[in-house]
Every structure is written in C-alpha cells, then in structure tokens.
Design a protein around this motif. Structure first.
Motif, PDB file in Angstrom:
ATOM      1  N   ILE A  58       0.844  -1.195   0.000  1.00 60.54           N
ATOM      2  CA  ILE A  58       0.000   0.000   0.000  1.00 60.54           C
ATOM      3  C   ILE A  58       0.880   1.245   0.000  1.00 60.54           C
ATOM      4  O   ILE A  58       0.701   2.161  -0.809  1.00 60.54           O
ATOM      5  CB  ILE A  58      -0.931   0.006   1.238  1.00 60.54           C
ATOM      6  CG1 ILE A  58      -1.858  -1.198   1.218  1.00 60.54           C
ATOM      7  CG2 ILE A  58      -1.713   1.313   1.338  1.00 60.54           C
ATOM      8  CD1 ILE A  58      -2.534  -1.483   2.537  1.00 60.54           C
ATOM      9  N   LEU A  59       1.836   1.270   0.909  1.00 64.18           N
ATOM     10  CA  LEU A  59       2.702   2.441   1.037  1.00 64.18           C
ATOM     11  C   LEU A  59       3.604   2.617  -0.182  1.00 64.18           C
ATOM     12  O   LEU A  59       3.823   3.735  -0.647  1.00 64.18           O
ATOM     13  CB  LEU A  59       3.516   2.339   2.321  1.00 64.18           C
ATOM     14  CG  LEU A  59       2.669   2.427   3.591  1.00 64.18           C
ATOM     15  CD1 LEU A  59       3.469   2.019   4.811  1.00 64.18           C
ATOM     16  CD2 LEU A  59       2.104   3.828   3.762  1.00 64.18           C
ATOM     17  N   HIS A  60       4.098   1.511  -0.738  1.00 65.01           N
ATOM     18  CA  HIS A  60       4.929   1.599  -1.946  1.00 65.01           C
ATOM     19  C   HIS A  60       4.123   2.185  -3.109  1.00 65.01           C
ATOM     20  O   HIS A  60       4.683   2.880  -3.950  1.00 65.01           O
ATOM     21  CB  HIS A  60       5.486   0.228  -2.328  1.00 65.01           C
ATOM     22  CG  HIS A  60       6.708  -0.155  -1.557  1.00 65.01           C
ATOM     23  ND1 HIS A  60       7.935   0.414  -1.774  1.00 65.01           N
ATOM     24  CD2 HIS A  60       6.882  -1.049  -0.557  1.00 65.01           C
ATOM     25  CE1 HIS A  60       8.822  -0.114  -0.942  1.00 65.01           C
ATOM     26  NE2 HIS A  60       8.205  -1.008  -0.186  1.00 65.01           N
ATOM     27  N   ALA A  61       2.821   1.914  -3.154  1.00 65.64           N
ATOM     28  CA  ALA A  61       1.976   2.461  -4.214  1.00 65.64           C
ATOM     29  C   ALA A  61       1.616   3.923  -3.941  1.00 65.64           C
ATOM     30  O   ALA A  61       1.534   4.732  -4.870  1.00 65.64           O
ATOM     31  CB  ALA A  61       0.710   1.625  -4.352  1.00 65.64           C
ATOM     32  N   LEU A  62       1.405   4.277  -2.677  1.00 62.51           N
ATOM     33  CA  LEU A  62       0.957   5.631  -2.338  1.00 62.51           C
ATOM     34  C   LEU A  62       2.081   6.668  -2.358  1.00 62.51           C
ATOM     35  O   LEU A  62       1.844   7.825  -2.720  1.00 62.51           O
ATOM     36  CB  LEU A  62       0.299   5.639  -0.953  1.00 62.51           C
ATOM     37  CG  LEU A  62      -1.052   4.939  -0.838  1.00 62.51           C
ATOM     38  CD1 LEU A  62      -1.512   4.931   0.605  1.00 62.51           C
ATOM     39  CD2 LEU A  62      -2.082   5.605  -1.728  1.00 62.51           C
ATOM     40  N   ILE A  63       3.280   6.284  -1.974  1.00 60.38           N
ATOM     41  CA  ILE A  63       4.383   7.250  -1.841  1.00 60.38           C
ATOM     42  C   ILE A  63       4.623   8.044  -3.116  1.00 60.38           C
ATOM     43  O   ILE A  63       4.656   9.280  -3.074  1.00 60.38           O
ATOM     44  CB  ILE A  63       5.667   6.559  -1.328  1.00 60.38           C
ATOM     45  CG1 ILE A  63       5.515   6.211   0.146  1.00 60.38           C
ATOM     46  CG2 ILE A  63       6.899   7.431  -1.548  1.00 60.38           C
ATOM     47  CD1 ILE A  63       6.605   5.320   0.709  1.00 60.38           C
ATOM     48  N   PRO A  64       4.785   7.410  -4.282  1.00 65.10           N
ATOM     49  CA  PRO A  64       5.065   8.218  -5.481  1.00 65.10           C
ATOM     50  C   PRO A  64       3.906   9.126  -5.891  1.00 65.10           C
ATOM     51  O   PRO A  64       4.123  10.151  -6.529  1.00 65.10           O
ATOM     52  CB  PRO A  64       5.356   7.195  -6.573  1.00 65.10           C
ATOM     53  CG  PRO A  64       5.224   5.867  -5.986  1.00 65.10           C
ATOM     54  CD  PRO A  64       4.838   5.989  -4.558  1.00 65.10           C
ATOM     55  N   VAL A  65       2.687   8.779  -5.504  1.00 68.39           N
ATOM     56  CA  VAL A  65       1.530   9.594  -5.879  1.00 68.39           C
ATOM     57  C   VAL A  65       1.344  10.745  -4.897  1.00 68.39           C
ATOM     58  O   VAL A  65       1.198  11.900  -5.297  1.00 68.39           O
ATOM     59  CB  VAL A  65       0.255   8.723  -5.959  1.00 68.39           C
ATOM     60  CG1 VAL A  65      -0.974   9.568  -6.232  1.00 68.39           C
ATOM     61  CG2 VAL A  65       0.422   7.653  -7.028  1.00 68.39           C
ATOM     62  N   GLY A  69       6.620  14.808  -7.297  1.00 70.57           N
ATOM     63  CA  GLY A  69       7.391  16.044  -7.425  1.00 70.57           C
ATOM     64  C   GLY A  69       8.516  16.161  -6.413  1.00 70.57           C
ATOM     65  O   GLY A  69       9.248  17.138  -6.401  1.00 70.57           O
ATOM     66  N   THR A  70       8.640  15.157  -5.546  1.00 71.02           N
ATOM     67  CA  THR A  70       9.732  15.148  -4.575  1.00 71.02           C
ATOM     68  C   THR A  70      10.654  13.978  -4.908  1.00 71.02           C
ATOM     69  O   THR A  70      10.345  13.163  -5.770  1.00 71.02           O
ATOM     70  CB  THR A  70       9.210  14.969  -3.129  1.00 71.02           C
ATOM     71  OG1 THR A  70       8.670  13.651  -2.991  1.00 71.02           O
ATOM     72  CG2 THR A  70       8.153  15.993  -2.784  1.00 71.02           C
ATOM     73  N   ALA A  71      11.743  13.909  -4.211  1.00 69.66           N
ATOM     74  CA  ALA A  71      12.683  12.799  -4.404  1.00 69.66           C
ATOM     75  C   ALA A  71      12.359  11.629  -3.478  1.00 69.66           C
ATOM     76  O   ALA A  71      13.209  10.779  -3.233  1.00 69.66           O
ATOM     77  CB  ALA A  71      14.104  13.287  -4.177  1.00 69.66           C
ATOM     78  N   ALA A  72      11.139  11.580  -2.975  1.00 70.16           N
ATOM     79  CA  ALA A  72      10.757  10.540  -2.020  1.00 70.16           C
ATOM     80  C   ALA A  72      10.864   9.140  -2.611  1.00 70.16           C
ATOM     81  O   ALA A  72      11.190   8.196  -1.900  1.00 70.16           O
ATOM     82  CB  ALA A  72       9.344  10.782  -1.514  1.00 70.16           C
ATOM     83  N   ALA A  73      10.591   9.013  -3.906  1.00 71.29           N
ATOM     84  CA  ALA A  73      10.654   7.681  -4.529  1.00 71.29           C
ATOM     85  C   ALA A  73      12.074   7.120  -4.462  1.00 71.29           C
ATOM     86  O   ALA A  73      12.263   5.918  -4.333  1.00 71.29           O
ATOM     87  CB  ALA A  73      10.174   7.741  -5.973  1.00 71.29           C
ATOM     88  N   ASP A  74      13.079   8.005  -4.514  1.00 71.96           N
ATOM     89  CA  ASP A  74      14.469   7.565  -4.427  1.00 71.96           C
ATOM     90  C   ASP A  74      14.842   7.162  -3.007  1.00 71.96           C
ATOM     91  O   ASP A  74      15.787   6.410  -2.800  1.00 71.96           O
ATOM     92  CB  ASP A  74      15.414   8.680  -4.893  1.00 71.96           C
ATOM     93  CG  ASP A  74      15.147   9.093  -6.328  1.00 71.96           C
ATOM     94  OD1 ASP A  74      14.625   8.260  -7.103  1.00 71.96           O
ATOM     95  OD2 ASP A  74      15.439  10.250  -6.668  1.00 71.96           O
ATOM     96  N   SER A  75      14.129   7.683  -2.036  1.00 69.17           N
ATOM     97  CA  SER A  75      14.417   7.424  -0.619  1.00 69.17           C
ATOM     98  C   SER A  75      13.300   6.619   0.028  1.00 69.17           C
ATOM     99  O   SER A  75      13.031   6.769   1.209  1.00 69.17           O
ATOM    100  CB  SER A  75      14.569   8.753   0.126  1.00 69.17           C
ATOM    101  OG  SER A  75      15.489   9.581  -0.496  1.00 69.17           O
ATOM    102  N   ARG A  76      12.654   5.760  -0.743  1.00 70.24           N
ATOM    103  CA  ARG A  76      11.458   5.066  -0.264  1.00 70.24           C
ATOM    104  C   ARG A  76      11.709   4.237   0.985  1.00 70.24           C
ATOM    105  O   ARG A  76      10.930   4.275   1.932  1.00 70.24           O
ATOM    106  CB  ARG A  76      10.896   4.190  -1.377  1.00 70.24           C
ATOM    107  CG  ARG A  76       9.479   3.762  -1.109  1.00 70.24           C
ATOM    108  CD  ARG A  76       8.871   3.045  -2.259  1.00 70.24           C
ATOM    109  NE  ARG A  76       8.853   3.902  -3.423  1.00 70.24           N
ATOM    110  CZ  ARG A  76       8.383   3.543  -4.604  1.00 70.24           C
ATOM    111  NH1 ARG A  76       7.904   2.341  -4.771  1.00 70.24           N
ATOM    112  NH2 ARG A  76       8.397   4.362  -5.613  1.00 70.24           N
ATOM    113  N   GLU A  77      12.802   3.482   1.025  1.00 73.24           N
ATOM    114  CA  GLU A  77      13.059   2.627   2.192  1.00 73.24           C
ATOM    115  C   GLU A  77      13.357   3.469   3.432  1.00 73.24           C
ATOM    116  O   GLU A  77      12.880   3.164   4.523  1.00 73.24           O
ATOM    117  CB  GLU A  77      14.185   1.640   1.907  1.00 73.24           C
ATOM    118  CG  GLU A  77      13.816   0.565   0.893  1.00 73.24           C
ATOM    119  CD  GLU A  77      12.519  -0.168   1.220  1.00 73.24           C
ATOM    120  OE1 GLU A  77      12.319  -0.564   2.387  1.00 73.24           O
ATOM    121  OE2 GLU A  77      11.697  -0.344   0.297  1.00 73.24           O
ATOM    122  N   ALA A  78      14.120   4.536   3.266  1.00 74.84           N
ATOM    123  CA  ALA A  78      14.392   5.436   4.397  1.00 74.84           C
ATOM    124  C   ALA A  78      13.101   6.101   4.856  1.00 74.84           C
ATOM    125  O   ALA A  78      12.880   6.289   6.063  1.00 74.84           O
ATOM    126  CB  ALA A  78      15.432   6.481   4.001  1.00 74.84           C
TER     127      ALA A  78
END
Length: 177
Positions: A58-65, A69-78
């Motif tokens: 769920i969180l892996h799907a929601l984070i990029p959406v 516009g942020t670099a959150a996808a690159d830092s997903r595990e952190a």
C-alpha cells in the motif's frame, strides 16, 4: 433562487437507518474477514517496528503519488523507516486506528468498493490511486475524509522530517547549537 426545501427528501429517516445498518454489517463482516484471514496480523514486517507485511505494498503504491514532485521515490526505504518510527511513537489507540485503516486498504473485499482499486496495489496505476485519493478527499463520509487526511499527513510528516527533503523546500535545517 428558491429557499424552500424539496417536497421529498433525498434520504428519508428509514432510508438512512437501512443504509447505516447495511454499512455496519458490511464493516463488521470485513473486520471479521480480516481477522480470520490473518490480514490484521499484528506482527511487524522484517526490519520494522510497527509496519506489517501487508502495509508495505500500500505504502509503496501511495508514496510516489502522494509525494509526487519530490525525491521521495528515491528514498522510499528510508521514508518507510521514518514512517515506522513515527507509528511506533503513537499511542496504542492511534496505532490501532492506523492499522485498521491499512487493513481496510489491504483487504480485497473492502479495498475494491471503498477505493475503486479492485486488483492488487502493485498493479494499481497512478491515475487509479489519484482517483481513489480524490474520492476519499471529497467523500460525503467523514470517515473516508479522515482516512485521506491521515494517509497524507503520515507520509508528508515522514518525508519532510528527512534531511533529503529540506533543500527542495528551501529549509536550511535546524539551527546549529
């Protein structure tokens, strides 16, 4: 412009009671199904304090959406680790409510009707997730609006607490003492 009420209300008391009874039965059945299927297992996923294995897709799907516009996808595990630490510091009652939110989003019998995402979270497109978020944001049901706000706040707090996010929003960081 008319100021009078319609002759027949859109939803009568009897209709409201029927709807409430049906919704209560649906949620009770979904909760029972979640507990029987093991969906609401309380043991955390490997490497996490509170996040469970079923919460991660769920969180892996929601984070990029949510954090587009942020670099959150690159830092997903952190980001997930930061979110996990935030959840670990919640009161037991708030953690239980958050887990119930994740259970509703994880269980197929509730995920489909409530979010419009009938398949797995891994297969959901960004457009489907955006539509689900807009649906909950503008829902007439306060519970769905609160769920939307909770998802946004949890992920945004975890992201903007991370030093990687500070430069992007112009925050120089906490003062050096």
């Amino acid at each position: 412009m008319t100021t009078s009420l319609p002759a027949t209300p859109a939803l009568s008391r009897r209709g409201l009671l029927k709807f409430s009874l049906g919704a209560s039965a649906f949620l009770a059945t979904a909760g029972l199904g979640a507990s029987l299927s093991g969906c609401s297992a309380q043991s955390p996923a490997h490497g996490f304090l509170t996040l469970r294995e079923g919460d991660l897709p769920i969180l892996h799907a929601l984070i990029p959406v949510i954090l587009a516009g942020t670099a959150a996808a690159d830092s997903r595990e952190a980001l997930l680790q930061r979110l996990d630490n935030k959840l670990a510091s919640l009161s037991p009652a708030m953690l239980k409510l958050t887990r119930q939110l994740f259970d509703v989003l994880a269980l197929p019998v509730t995920r489909g009707p409530l979010t419009g995402i009938w398949g797995s979270w891994e297969g959901a497109s960004s457009e489907q997730i955006q539509a689900f978020l807009r649906r909950w944001e503008s829902s007439s049901l306060n519970l769905l609006r609160m769920g939307h706000a909770s998802l946004l706040q949890l992920l945004q707090m975890a992201w903007y607490e991370m030093p990687e996010s500070w430069a992007q929003c112009g925050y120089p960081g906490p003062p050096k003492v």
